[in-house]
Write a protein that holds these residues in place. Structure first.
Motif, PDB file in Angstrom:
ATOM      1  N   GLU A  57       0.827  -1.206   0.000  1.00 46.46           N
ATOM      2  CA  GLU A  57       0.000   0.000   0.000  1.00 46.46           C
ATOM      3  C   GLU A  57       0.867   1.265   0.000  1.00 46.46           C
ATOM      4  N   GLN A  61       2.626   2.208  -3.252  1.00 43.51           N
ATOM      5  CA  GLN A  61       1.745   2.902  -4.187  1.00 43.51           C
ATOM      6  C   GLN A  61       1.387   4.290  -3.679  1.00 43.51           C
ATOM      7  N   THR A 121       0.688  -2.600 -14.440  1.00 47.00           N
ATOM      8  CA  THR A 121       1.438  -1.435 -13.941  1.00 47.00           C
ATOM      9  C   THR A 121       2.439  -1.809 -12.843  1.00 47.00           C
ATOM     10  N   LEU A 122       2.044  -2.692 -11.942  1.00 47.31           N
ATOM     11  CA  LEU A 122       2.899  -2.996 -10.794  1.00 47.31           C
ATOM     12  C   LEU A 122       3.733  -4.256 -11.012  1.00 47.31           C
TER      13      LEU A 122
END
Ligand code: NAD
Length: 484
Positions: A183, A186, A426-427
């Motif tokens: 978390e 990001q 994306t990650l």
């Protein structure tokens, strides 16, 4: 707070290595938590696949046991666990042989998203990729998730990328680095690119240095065979620390979209300088406080593998020229502590005089054991007696503002697995990113090998080799974290 979770379509997820440690400890608990949040729609199948000869019934018992062991607090309701297990199936497959593939094909639905999680040793990745294609299991909605280690060096990573590219399009390959699912990692992007406040200062003109620490208290016992061939550089720096560095240092991507983000990360890796030998400290833990030495843990009295690395590197571009990045990671250190600290420069002139002392703004991003972001600002110490300055933290932890439910709600694997199902890369690391990271890491490791470098000893449960502290002190800086 109203939940804004995007619903997912029905999917099939096959976990190769479904009886293994990672599946039991991370993947199945993550899926269970997503199930509890309504993210495993009816008709979705979670299929364990491994070599063991198990029935689906026996596998469901194994899954229920794993849930109790690893997420017992939320898996205490037998009815919920039973409902989750309705989605769970098992097929015995030998990735290296022909057994089980047709049974697996029969379990899969023809038209849903199909994800194959390679939770097996890296030696099996190619066999799996070939097996999936040979048995006609790859379609346009097929995705594969590949765990670390992604290669052992540039050459093996390139070979693996080439092999996977023969069977899958790059858009179907999800190379997972669970640090990117955190978390706070990001949130780091939200803080940088969602506020006007930080980005103008986010450069060498205002930032003195940046440091990243990923410290663990655990040793390598039980994983000795793997670790002895890997060491901290390959196991942690090439992937996790490099990814964190990229997110801190990258230029703002035009959109928060897979290739835009990954293009920017790649530019950072390519801008890294070659690390000078005197800017890197390797360490190996020795016995202390009841813990065995590294060499005992790996059963090799002459091991030269590092369980600790600290290094200084430089991102050679306009934004960062002159601002060093310090990376540090190790096992059997004093505390489990992953954090990034951005240390801003001194004010150009202190109007309060030398007696006010030195005060600097610091942005601290804590990833482990608790997640949160803190910004240190300098204020006047309350009360009479002149202008005494003191640094106080502005706590930006989302738990405070958004409630503990948000903080504890999802683990990195939950988010990343759902991203795979939604088709959002994306990650996840792209092939060229992984290769660029190896291209930077390889010469460092080859240099050690060529010089016969022996890591510096450090006491288990301490702060790492003294040389790592010295390296910082020589530059007038000091490490943050590890209770300092
Ligand atoms: P593990 O040894 O506990 O489990 C391996 C699994 O692979 C078992 O289910 C086994 O049956 C299956 N398997 C092995 N050979 C097979 C074959 N030929 N055909 C079908 N199945 C086969 O390993 P693990 O710790 O779960 O790790 C799995 C992968 O995840 C590895 O690549 C590891 O590096 C990576 N990883 C693990 C962790 C972790 O915390 N365990 C963390 C990060 C990455």
């Amino acid at each position: 707070m109203v939940s804004r979770i995007i619903p997912v379509e029905t999917f099939d997820l096959v976990i190769f290595g479904g009886t293994g440690d990672l599946a039991r400890r991370k993947i199945l608990p993550a899926l269970f938590k997503r199930f509890c949040s309504g993210q495993v729609p009816d008709g979705s199948k979670l299929i364990g696949a491994a070599r063991s000869d198990l029935t689906t019934q026996a596998y469901r018992a194994l899954v229920a046991e794993a849930l109790l062991e690893f997420v017992g607090d939320i898996a205490s309701d037998a009815e919920t666990v039973r409902a989750f297990c309705e989605h769970v199936h098992y097929v015995s497959v030998d990735a290296r042989g022909e057994t089980g593939w047709s049974a697996l094909a029969a379990e899969l639905s023809p038209e849903t998203v199909r994800a194959f999680y390679f939770s097996v040793g890296p030696g099996v990745y190619s066999d799996l990729a070939r097996g999936l294609e040979r048995h006609g299991l790859v379609g346009p909605e097929t995705r594969i998730v590949v765990e670390k280690p992604f290669g052992h060096d540039l050459e093996t990573a390139q070979a693996l990328n080439r092999e996977l590219a023969q069977h899958f399009d790059e858009s179907q390959i999800y190379r997972i680095d669970h640090y990117l699912g955190k978390e706070t990692v990001q949130n780091l992007m939200a803080v940088r690119f969602g506020n006007m406040l930080f980005e103008p200062l986010w450069n060498a003109q205002y930032i003195d240095h940046i440091q990243i620490t990923v410290a663990e208290t655990v040793g390598v016992a039980g994983r000795g065979d793997y670790y002895e061939k890997s060491g901290a550089m390959r196991d942690m720096v090439q992937n996790h620390l490099m990814q964190l560095l990229c997110l801190i240092a990258m230029e703002p991507p035009a959109q928060f979209e897979p290739d835009a983000v990954r293009d920017e990360k790649l530019k950072v890796i390519r801008a890294l300088d070659a690390v000078q030998p005197h800017h890197i400290v390797r360490g190996q833990y020795t016995a202390a406080d009841g813990a065995a030495a590294y060499r005992e843990d790996v059963d090799n009295p002459r091991s030269k593998t590092e369980s600790f690395v600290a290094l200084k590197c430089q991102v050679n571009n306009w934004r960062w020229a002159g601002t060093p990045f310090y990376l540090r990671t190790g096992k059997r250190l004093r505390a489990r502590d992953s954090e990034i600290t951005v240390v801003f420069k001194d004010t150009p002139h202190s109007i309060f005089g030398p007696e006010a002392g030195r005060h600097r703004n610091e942005l601290n991003i804590q990833l482990q054991p608790n997640e949160g972001i803190t910004l240190n600002v300098t204020i006047k110490e309350p009360g009479p007696g002149g202008m005494r300055l003191v640094d106080v933290p502005l706590d930006m932890s989302f738990a405070e503002a958004l409630g503990p439910k948000v903080q504890g709600s999802s683990d990195a694997y939950e988010r990343l697995i759902m991203d795979v199902i939604r088709g959002n890369q994306t990650l996840f690391m792209r092939d060229d990113e992984v290769e660029a990271a190896w291209a930077w890491t390889d010469p460092i490791i080859h240099g050690w090998e060529a010089r016969g470098d022996v890591p510096k000893p450090y006491d288990a449960f301490a702060h790492g080799p003294d040389d790592a502290d010295l390296m910082m002190r020589r530059e007038g800086r000091e490490w943050r974290g590890l209770d300092k």
